[in-house]
Write a protein that holds these residues in place. Structure first.
Motif, PDB file in Angstrom:
ATOM      1  N   GLU A  21      56.968 154.600  42.529  1.00 51.32           N
ATOM      2  CA  GLU A  21      57.772 154.546  41.304  1.00 51.32           C
ATOM      3  C   GLU A  21      58.448 155.855  40.918  1.00 51.32           C
ATOM      4  O   GLU A  21      59.175 155.887  39.927  1.00 51.32           O
TER       5      GLU A  21
ATOM      6  N   PRO B 121      62.259 158.786  37.931  1.00 58.31           N
ATOM      7  CA  PRO B 121      61.731 157.450  38.212  1.00 58.31           C
ATOM      8  C   PRO B 121      62.639 156.763  39.229  1.00 58.31           C
ATOM      9  O   PRO B 121      63.845 157.025  39.272  1.00 58.31           O
TER      10      PRO B 121
ATOM     11  N   LYS C 133      63.229 153.654  39.099  1.00 52.63           N
ATOM     12  CA  LYS C 133      63.997 152.747  38.259  1.00 52.63           C
ATOM     13  C   LYS C 133      65.171 153.515  37.661  1.00 52.63           C
ATOM     14  O   LYS C 133      64.994 154.609  37.117  1.00 52.63           O
TER      15      LYS C 133
ATOM     16  N   LEU D 211      55.606 154.296  32.217  1.00 49.09           N
ATOM     17  CA  LEU D 211      56.214 154.965  33.383  1.00 49.09           C
ATOM     18  C   LEU D 211      56.558 156.411  33.051  1.00 49.09           C
ATOM     19  O   LEU D 211      56.247 157.329  33.824  1.00 49.09           O
TER      20      LEU D 211
END
Ligand code: AMP
Ligand code: ZN
Length: 114
Positions: free
Chosen positions: A24, A43, A45, A60
């Motif tokens: 991640e 991250p 993402k 996160l």
């Protein structure tokens, strides 16, 4: 995000000097270091900025901060410390629109920023 330079680094399309990677997040040395230690932790993402993160991203981002601390210690900043910076949007000086934490250390840093 196809036009995001950090997403391209994550995808391996642009090289980086990698420090750490897991499922991640990714840490790599800044291409224009502003201190003896200067790396970025991102991250995987694509979150545009800390101003755009959603409540669901909170765990996160917490893990990112925790890993930033761990890597800063590994790179020798444990005793004297470091600066953990998140620039956000234009007034914040953000130039890459993919959330990232700067970790700067290895020298005394001035305050306030210019
Ligand atoms: P910011 O101004 O907070 O958005 O920070 C973006 C940072 O990304 C700057 O410190 C740049 O030097 C760094 N940067 C831009 N492109 C790369 C790259 N390809 N590899 C490593 N660092 C980069
Ligand atoms: Zn991205």
């Amino acid at each position: 995000m196809s036009d995001c330079i950090f997403c391209k680094i994550i995808a391996g399309e642009i090289p980086c000097k990698k420090i750490y990677e897991d499922g991640e997040m990714l840490a790599f040395h800044d291409i224009r270091p502003q201190a003896p230690v200067h790396f970025l932790l991102i991250p995987k993402k694509h979150i545009k900025s800390v101003m755009d993160m959603e409540p669901e991203d909170t765990p996160l981002v917490g893990r990112l901060v925790n890993k930033a601390q761990e890597l800063a210690k590994e790179l020798g900043c444990g005793e004297k410390g470091a600066r953990f910076v998140i620039n956000a949007k234009s007034d914040g000086g953000q130039t890459v629109d993919h959330l990232h934490i700067h970790i700067l250390g290895g020298r005394m840093l001035s305050w306030p920023p210019g």
